[in-house]
Write an enzyme that holds these catalytic residues in place. Sequence first.
Site, PDB file in Angstrom:
ATOM      1  N   ASP A 153      -9.112  44.705  -2.912  1.00 10.99           N
ATOM      2  CA  ASP A 153      -7.710  44.779  -3.355  1.00 10.99           C
ATOM      3  C   ASP A 153      -6.800  44.693  -2.135  1.00 10.99           C
ATOM      4  OD1 ASP A 153      -5.248  45.282  -4.453  1.00 10.99           O
ATOM      5  OD2 ASP A 153      -5.894  46.989  -5.657  1.00 10.99           O
ATOM      6  N   TYR A 209       3.700  53.080 -16.907  1.00  9.84           N
ATOM      7  CA  TYR A 209       3.920  52.323 -15.658  1.00  9.84           C
ATOM      8  C   TYR A 209       5.177  52.842 -14.950  1.00  9.84           C
ATOM      9  CZ  TYR A 209       3.989  48.552 -12.282  1.00  9.84           C
ATOM     10  OH  TYR A 209       3.973  47.848 -11.103  1.00  9.84           O
ATOM     11  N   HIS A 233      -7.133  43.429  -7.198  1.00  8.75           N
ATOM     12  CA  HIS A 233      -6.168  44.275  -7.906  1.00  8.75           C
ATOM     13  C   HIS A 233      -6.324  44.184  -9.420  1.00  8.75           C
ATOM     14  CE1 HIS A 233      -2.715  46.865  -7.627  1.00  8.75           C
ATOM     15  NE2 HIS A 233      -1.998  46.114  -8.435  1.00  8.75           N
ATOM     16  N   SER A 277      -1.866  50.620 -10.559  1.00  5.78           N
ATOM     17  CA  SER A 277      -0.951  50.195  -9.504  1.00  5.78           C
ATOM     18  C   SER A 277       0.184  51.219  -9.388  1.00  5.78           C
ATOM     19  CB  SER A 277      -0.437  48.786  -9.792  1.00  5.78           C
ATOM     20  OG  SER A 277       0.152  48.223  -8.651  1.00  5.78           O
TER      21      SER A 277
END
Length: 718
Positions: free
Chosen positions: A643, A479, A678, A559
């Site tokens: 999203d 991430y 999302h 993301s």
Amino acid sequence: MKKNLLLLSAILIIVSCENQPSKNKIEVTYPTTKKVDTLDTYFGNNVADPYRWLEDDRSEETGEWVKAQNKTTFGYLEKIPFREDIKNRLEKLWNFEKLSAPFKEGDYTYFYKNDGLQNQYVVYRSKDDGEPEVFLDPNTFSEDGTTSLAGLSFTKDGSLAAYLISEGGSDWRKAIIINAETKEAVEDTLVDIKFSGISWLGNDGFYYSSYDKPVGSELSAKTDQHKVYYHKLGTPQKEDKVIFGAKPSEKHRYIGASVTEDQKYLLVSAATSTSGNKLFIKDLEDSNSDLIPIVDDTESDNYVIDNVGSKLFIVTNRNAPNKKIVTVDASNPGIDNWVDFIPETENVLSPGTGGGYFFTEYMVDAISKVYQYDYEGNLVREIKLPGVGSATGFGGKKDNKEFYFSFTNYIMPGSSFKYNVETGQYESYWSPEIDFDPTAYESKQVFYTSKDGTKVPMIITHKKGLKLNGKNPTILYGYGGFNISLTPSFSIVNAIWLEQGGIYAVPNLRGGGEYGKKWHVAGTKLQKQNVFDDFIAAAEYLIDKNYTSSDYLAIRGGSNGGLLVGATMTQRPDLMKVALPAVGVLDMLRYHTFTAGAGWAYDYGTAEDDEEMFQYLKGYSPLHNVKEGVAYPATLVTTGDHDDRVVPAHSFKFAAELQSKQTGDNPTLIRIETNAGHGAGTPVSKTIEQYADIFGFTLYNMGYQELPNQAVLKEFKE
């Protein structure tokens, strides 16, 4: 000679049985994506954006493109020989009872439960020792399970409740207010709520937050000015009073309001980005009182965790990158009057309160340690956790003498424990009965060196007895942003990967919060490349140590993690065999023009800041770094057509670029989930289908014609 020939024959047999790249590649014919002459100019630099038209999520043309891409993608995925085997195993493993830790509201004890394959968790409750009854069943909200429960808040006495619903995965919510005893609606549904909780003031009404409905598409149009409203029960929503955010001087992108447990104070947090906030307080016992500032700048993150009368306890990272707790009197709450209560340590603090105590959870190299303090700041005890992993839920209401916490790691399914605040003893409350044996697997933490010499931790999980032969299918997940920490937690989908002999590796990249604010800032703006370098170094470590090789390595992230995958695969396409960017931020020159994207500028900067920032963003923006004549890894981009957090145009445009410029025969596909957002609230059925496709695509493109561990499949089929 005969002996040598026998040996040679044996070697040939072994080699022929080893996993080899498929000779029967599935053929792909991509839909034609038209290009338009769109040109943007930044500081005298022209940048083409030929797929700009895909940003219009309401156009019929974009809708037809989505259908054509999905037809191609699912046509490919359906030909993977073991796709259904993975799906069936996922359904089998997923089908076990799941329970949340209970919580008390009024006369009832509530908990969330999923019988196994229900699309959404059901809220149950029981009174005293009575049989549990269904309180809310989100599976009845829509026929296809795509309307989910997105929040639930009770009045202090538990007699009223308001719950938020999300339709199709959207961040826009509706609020339904009910009598908690009868479960009947008490007034009309509130609409157009976004990025908000619900905080009750007595039984008269509640505070919530939202934006004005945007002009144009509500899924992609910019939302820039958040406001806090007060809704008085029995009045129409159009009469709701704006408490904060309407004036130009109060303009912020993210504003939240909450009432203290004793109902004495209203607290308002206001932020212009995802990091740093102002903090205000209002005395609710004085109807003429104003909101006064506790913190009047956005240079630190701050919130009130509790109060005793007028004494406030504030969690802050102001002059304390790893966070601390300070105290101050509400009558004069400015930062000059703050007094340290629980000082900063070398580890990152995440505190909670309950039963008249503070509970401080610290991350020590991403692993939990928990301590209990009294309200004088005295250490009561360290709480010895059930193992090495992540603990959550330490806290409750002030009158709770018992509460429940959860513990998990990469191989231990989440379990709940009942904790006694006075004795410090806890007992097992609930553990899942799951068809997965944690004792057959192991997780270990290693430290590797990134490009600039920084030491980065990584947890590697796999079956015990793994052979370090460079041929183990491996997913490297990351991430690296927004101060978010990746701590050990169990995942059913990862369990499937581990069963198949796969390795699951998670590095704690810069940009995250594992080592506090300094670690976060080291992966932001003009230092963002550090995050990609950390990820690349993690992959190189796994290869150097013979866990895997480039032919058996997949990289995955969602993301901001989708940006990570996109940047890594365009910078080092040779490093991995498969790339799996999910709901990614992939157009770094325009991300801030959609929905609440401008709020991410603390981490990214924007192309409009100055020429240096523009050039830096363009230098790593995945969309702008797909090059002609490069063989990119097999890529499965995933997104949802609803999203409104990271709009699907990011993924649409990136996939179109890849398909236009890819050299070689590695597929570059996009899987677009319809009526999905999302990720939060996605129905279980859709999640299972998605991961069957992701794992099927990954293993097939690593050369497998059948699943690595057929024994598992045979066992569950029998």
